[in-house]
Design an enzyme around this catalytic site. Structure first.
Site, PDB file in Angstrom:
ATOM      1  N   HIS A 249       0.827  -1.225   0.000  1.00 26.14           N
ATOM      2  CA  HIS A 249       0.000   0.000   0.000  1.00 26.14           C
ATOM      3  C   HIS A 249       0.856   1.269   0.000  1.00 26.14           C
ATOM      4  CE1 HIS A 249      -3.542  -2.385   0.459  1.00 26.14           C
ATOM      5  NE2 HIS A 249      -3.245  -2.803   1.683  1.00 26.14           N
TER       6      HIS A 249
ATOM      7  N   ASP B 191      -2.694 -10.557  -2.354  1.00 25.67           N
ATOM      8  CA  ASP B 191      -3.245 -10.087  -1.083  1.00 25.67           C
ATOM      9  C   ASP B 191      -4.729  -9.734  -1.301  1.00 25.67           C
ATOM     10  OD1 ASP B 191      -1.954  -8.622   1.660  1.00 25.67           O
ATOM     11  OD2 ASP B 191      -3.841  -7.744   0.946  1.00 25.67           O
TER      12      ASP B 191
ATOM     13  N   HIS C 276      -6.248  -7.232  -0.377  1.00 22.85           N
ATOM     14  CA  HIS C 276      -6.379  -5.802  -0.662  1.00 22.85           C
ATOM     15  C   HIS C 276      -5.623  -5.457  -1.947  1.00 22.85           C
ATOM     16  CE1 HIS C 276      -6.625  -6.194   3.808  1.00 22.85           C
ATOM     17  NE2 HIS C 276      -7.647  -5.379   3.642  1.00 22.85           N
TER      18      HIS C 276
ATOM     19  N   ASP D 280      -4.226 -12.816   3.523  1.00 24.03           N
ATOM     20  CA  ASP D 280      -5.434 -12.335   4.197  1.00 24.03           C
ATOM     21  C   ASP D 280      -6.714 -12.557   3.404  1.00 24.03           C
ATOM     22  OD1 ASP D 280      -4.484 -10.465   2.409  1.00 24.03           O
ATOM     23  OD2 ASP D 280      -4.409  -8.803   3.835  1.00 24.03           O
TER      24      ASP D 280
HETATM   25 ZN   LIG Z   1      -3.955  -7.113   2.844  1.00 26.75          ZN
END
Ligand SMILES: [Zn+2]
Length: 343
Positions: free
Chosen positions: A158, A193, A195, A282
């Site tokens: 991120h 991931d 995200h 995740d």
């Molecule tokens: Zn994540």
């Protein structure tokens, strides 16, 4: 097969995590590294301690203002009257061109995308150590290793060139990719991931030498919300070199593997010299962040498919949070990767 890890991240122990207006304890805890290291060893990997991080390699991705902020922010924050124990921004330069401020509170808002990247006394040190593991892994690939797992913590995907966010400070995958480009060929970064890998996307958005791909929970409904949508394909020289494959929140193994097939076709077409896997765990059904319902066996299948690309591969740890299955998920992934590589 090697796991690159040598400690030095334990001092980064964030406490603040804002969820639906409630302050909770952060899920990005030092204990993750111990669990992941044990799992990597169970999967048959041998531990190698990284050399110190090459700060020039980090500066090849991140801006001077941002690195200066990260390295000195904690001291400046603590000098404020009544300062809290961690740097958490309370103002952001939202949706408008913005000038760079001088005050530490303003710089915090400029360089921290959200409240999920609190900076404590050892955060900068841990972020440098984490990036050093990714760089060490890249070195091993340049030396001719087939594949390596870099146990990075804090995670990185991120983080933009000048902005932290979502537990991430330095973009470990981007730093490693830039280092692998020294060989002259292209690099693909595949992010699995839950995200979207928005920071990685942002860093290479105008470039065609690094293909970025991300399979994740649809940002219409899930963090990081503003980035990771299918229409974001890159721009200028990078047009067509970013591929987002968002899936509905709650998606499981079948949907994930179908999206992975699309990603693998794109990677094969790009024909990079090296592959980086942004290895978040995740997306698991029992992860506390609850974005998808991938199973432990699903991670093994995902790994086997990626391994079958037969590209020299650097697996870099991203998310995956404290739950009884965390270690099992990494062990399944690494075992699956080895199976996919066997003739
Ligand atoms: Zn994540």
């Amino acid at each position: 097969m090697k796991v690159i890890y040598g400690g030095g991240d334990e001092g980064h122990d964030p406490s603040f995590f804002l969820v639906r207006g409630q302050v909770q304890s952060s899920t990005e805890q030092p204990e993750r590294a111990r669990i992941l290291l044990e799992a990597a060893k169970r999967a048959g990997l041998t531990q190698e301690e990284p050399a110190g991080a090459d700060t020039n390699a980090i500066a090849a991705i991140h801006t001077p203002e941002y690195l200066d902020f990260l390295s000195g922010a904690y001291e400046a924050w603590q000098a404020l009257p009544g300062a809290g124990p961690e740097i958490i921004p309370n103002i952001h330069p939202a949706r408008a061109p913005a000038s760079y401020p001088r005050a530490i509170v303003g710089r915090s808002g400029y360089h921290q995308a959200d409240t999920a990247c609190p900076i404590g006394p050892k955060t900068y040190e841990a972020a440098i150590v984490s990036a050093g593991r990714a760089l060490h892994g890249a070195e091993r690939l340049l030396d001719g290793e087939d594949w390596v797992y870099a146990l990075c913590r804090p995670p990185g995907h991120h983080a933009y060139a000048d902005m932290a966010g979502g537990f991430c400070f330095l973009n470990n995958c981007a730093v490693a990719a830039q280092s692998l480009l020294s060989d002259g060929g292209g690099v693909a970064i595949l992010d699995v991931d839950v995200h979207a890998g928005n920071g990685t996307q942002g860093i290479f958005y105008r470039r065609s030498d690094v293909l970025t791909l991300s399979i994740h929970a649809d940002p219409l409904d899930y963090y990081p919300f503003f980035w990771g949508h299918a229409a974001e394909r890159g721009t200028a020289d990078g047009q067509g070199y970013n591929l987002n494959l968002p899936l509905p929140v709650g998606s499981g193994d079948d949907a994930f593997l179908a999206a992975l097939e699309t990603a693998c076709r794109r990677i094969a077409l790009f024909a990079p010299d090296y592959l980086i896997v942004a290895l978040g765990l995740d997306a698991h059904e029992a992860d506390p962040l609850q974005g998808m319902t991938v199973t432990t066996q699903g991670f093994a299948a995902i790994a086997r498919r990626i391994a079958q690309l037969r590209l020299p591969s650097l697996l870099i740890q991203e998310g995956g949070y404290l739950a009884p299955a965390l270690g099992d998920n990494l062990e399944a992934f690494l075992t699956g990767f080895q199976e996919g590589r066997s003739p």
